[in-house]
Design a protein around this motif. Sequence first.
Motif, PDB file in Angstrom:
ATOM      1  N   GLN A 136       0.834  -1.202   0.000  1.00  0.00           N
ATOM      2  CA  GLN A 136       0.000   0.000   0.000  1.00  0.00           C
ATOM      3  C   GLN A 136       0.874   1.259   0.000  1.00  0.00           C
ATOM      4  O   GLN A 136       2.077   1.187   0.242  1.00  0.00           O
ATOM      5  N   LYS A 137       0.222   2.393  -0.256  1.00  0.00           N
ATOM      6  CA  LYS A 137       0.986   3.631  -0.469  1.00  0.00           C
ATOM      7  C   LYS A 137       0.738   4.634   0.648  1.00  0.00           C
ATOM      8  O   LYS A 137      -0.434   4.928   0.969  1.00  0.00           O
ATOM      9  N   PRO A 138       1.808   5.208   1.201  1.00  0.00           N
ATOM     10  CA  PRO A 138       1.598   6.235   2.214  1.00  0.00           C
ATOM     11  C   PRO A 138       1.075   7.530   1.572  1.00  0.00           C
ATOM     12  O   PRO A 138       1.275   7.762   0.380  1.00  0.00           O
ATOM     13  N   ARG A 139       0.456   8.346   2.387  1.00  0.00           N
ATOM     14  CA  ARG A 139      -0.114   9.597   1.899  1.00  0.00           C
ATOM     15  C   ARG A 139       0.953  10.454   1.215  1.00  0.00           C
ATOM     16  O   ARG A 139       0.682  11.120   0.219  1.00  0.00           O
ATOM     17  N   SER A 140       2.174  10.438   1.720  1.00  0.00           N
ATOM     18  CA  SER A 140       3.216  11.288   1.121  1.00  0.00           C
ATOM     19  C   SER A 140       3.481  10.898  -0.337  1.00  0.00           C
ATOM     20  O   SER A 140       3.778  11.757  -1.174  1.00  0.00           O
ATOM     21  N   VAL A 141       3.340   9.616  -0.659  1.00  0.00           N
ATOM     22  CA  VAL A 141       3.530   9.174  -2.039  1.00  0.00           C
ATOM     23  C   VAL A 141       2.346   9.627  -2.893  1.00  0.00           C
ATOM     24  O   VAL A 141       2.509  10.180  -3.992  1.00  0.00           O
ATOM     25  N   ILE A 142       1.152   9.424  -2.349  1.00  0.00           N
ATOM     26  CA  ILE A 142      -0.057   9.827  -3.085  1.00  0.00           C
ATOM     27  C   ILE A 142      -0.030  11.344  -3.316  1.00  0.00           C
ATOM     28  O   ILE A 142      -0.327  11.828  -4.404  1.00  0.00           O
ATOM     29  N   ASP A 143       0.362  12.089  -2.287  1.00  0.00           N
ATOM     30  CA  ASP A 143       0.410  13.550  -2.395  1.00  0.00           C
ATOM     31  C   ASP A 143       1.472  14.009  -3.393  1.00  0.00           C
ATOM     32  O   ASP A 143       1.268  14.990  -4.118  1.00  0.00           O
ATOM     33  N   ALA A 144       2.603  13.320  -3.411  1.00  0.00           N
ATOM     34  CA  ALA A 144       3.674  13.716  -4.351  1.00  0.00           C
ATOM     35  C   ALA A 144       3.180  13.579  -5.788  1.00  0.00           C
ATOM     36  O   ALA A 144       3.452  14.441  -6.638  1.00  0.00           O
ATOM     37  N   ILE A 145       2.428  12.505  -6.050  1.00  0.00           N
ATOM     38  CA  ILE A 145       1.919  12.284  -7.407  1.00  0.00           C
ATOM     39  C   ILE A 145       0.865  13.335  -7.732  1.00  0.00           C
ATOM     40  O   ILE A 145       0.873  13.961  -8.803  1.00  0.00           O
ATOM     41  N   SER A 146      -0.032  13.551  -6.773  1.00  0.00           N
ATOM     42  CA  SER A 146      -1.117  14.502  -6.990  1.00  0.00           C
ATOM     43  C   SER A 146      -0.554  15.914  -7.191  1.00  0.00           C
ATOM     44  O   SER A 146      -0.965  16.645  -8.097  1.00  0.00           O
ATOM     45  N   SER A 147       0.399  16.289  -6.363  1.00  0.00           N
ATOM     46  CA  SER A 147       0.949  17.635  -6.464  1.00  0.00           C
ATOM     47  C   SER A 147       1.704  17.811  -7.785  1.00  0.00           C
ATOM     48  O   SER A 147       1.634  18.867  -8.418  1.00  0.00           O
ATOM     49  N   TYR A 148       2.372  16.765  -8.212  1.00  0.00           N
ATOM     50  CA  TYR A 148       3.058  16.832  -9.516  1.00  0.00           C
ATOM     51  C   TYR A 148       2.043  17.119 -10.631  1.00  0.00           C
ATOM     52  O   TYR A 148       2.246  18.006 -11.459  1.00  0.00           O
ATOM     53  N   TYR A 149       0.926  16.380 -10.619  1.00  0.00           N
ATOM     54  CA  TYR A 149      -0.055  16.598 -11.683  1.00  0.00           C
ATOM     55  C   TYR A 149      -0.773  17.943 -11.535  1.00  0.00           C
ATOM     56  O   TYR A 149      -1.188  18.554 -12.511  1.00  0.00           O
TER      57      TYR A 149
END
Length: 416
Positions: free
Chosen positions: A44-57
């Motif tokens: 599973q993915k930590p929020r920091s990974v999900i946020d890094a992807i989201s913020s990049y996009y």
Amino acid sequence: MSGATARTPAHALDIERIRADFPILNQDINSHPLVFLDNAASSQKPRSVIDAISSYYQRDHANVHRGVHTLSQRATDAYEAARSKLAGFLGATSDKEVVFTRGTTEAINLVAYSFVEPRVGKGDEILITTMEHHSNIVPWQLLCERTGAVLKVAPINDDGEIKLDEMFAMIGPRTKFVSVVHLSNALGTINPVRRIADAAHAAGAFVLVDGAQSAPRMRINVAALGADFFALSGHKTYAPTGIGVLWGKAELFDEMRPYQGGGEMILSVTFEKTVFNEVPAKFEAGTPHIAGAIGFGAAVDYIESIGIDAIEAHEHDLLLYAADRLPEIAGLRIIGCAREKAGVHSFVLDGIHPHDVGTILDNEGVAIRTGHHCAQPVMQRFGIAATVRASFGLYNTRAEVDRLVAGLGKVREIFG
Ligand code: PMP
């Protein structure tokens, strides 16, 4: 599992805080709090990974390497920063030794095509082991079909360990390449890859280590492992799917032919001649998985914020705890009892099909994997069709192992 006592001493991870970092864990499945024990398939993915992807996009997306405009530069910087993080994570000496791929599978295929194929001919030998994942078997079979090389397979013993003497005896003048898994996804065995690499090198052969399962679970230092190539997958390492890394020695990368042709991997193109780009770009044809790489970099940051040694010790504690508790279930047999083991318990229950076990456990909110785990030769070696596999991640707890055991108790009640 006698290696247990020799490992890292007691540790203290703040598991409740770690669990809060993983939004997906906070849900009920079939009216029970989720227990996720299928980490060897994908973690599973930590929020920091999900946020890094989201913020990049949301702020930085553009294509990499080709634009002079600000967004393209930001995207390029973030993509290359991820490469540096992966280089550090693996103990690589240079970012140039880190090629982004789709995952371990693509990394192995790349090495087979670009490095090994031009070096082998009829009768040359590729050596693997019985415990390989299909992705470290089939690319070599395909290569053997194309070249006339021969695939040799080192045997394993009843505990799920490589029979090293026999493996070493198989390494000879015809051996051109050895490809071996670091940590078996089907058995949990940790292989002595350094010794294997030394034996292969002594015979003039080159070595790839499949690190899909070891990279999330133990400190990797490619120099200490002694291999020529090391492959890993982002999605098993708390990062997104569709991204992975092939680490390779710079001098080998330099001399290898490209894997795919296209944009990014060229310096100049005319219809008469194409000049290839430097490594690692030479192996990254086309627009890469930019967001995936950035997510992978964020996952490395996350792992390092906790500490890979602490993660290893924590998972080891869970492995030992589960090894104590699982035999409480009548007729349960663990498949794979290597002295050096991590992350995974595979087992069978007398008279009960693993898929039935998986379905009943899912009713209890416990996610485990059943099947051959893409390692059918391992199943054949042990004379079984499939196993149940519980595999741990940094967020799992002893209480979750208890839930697994309670669920298996229900399975026993139902099937008698
Ligand atoms: N090798 C091992 C040991 C694995 O466990 C896996 C995934 N189950 C792979 C290779 C293939 O990884 P991927 O599907 O991410 O390419």
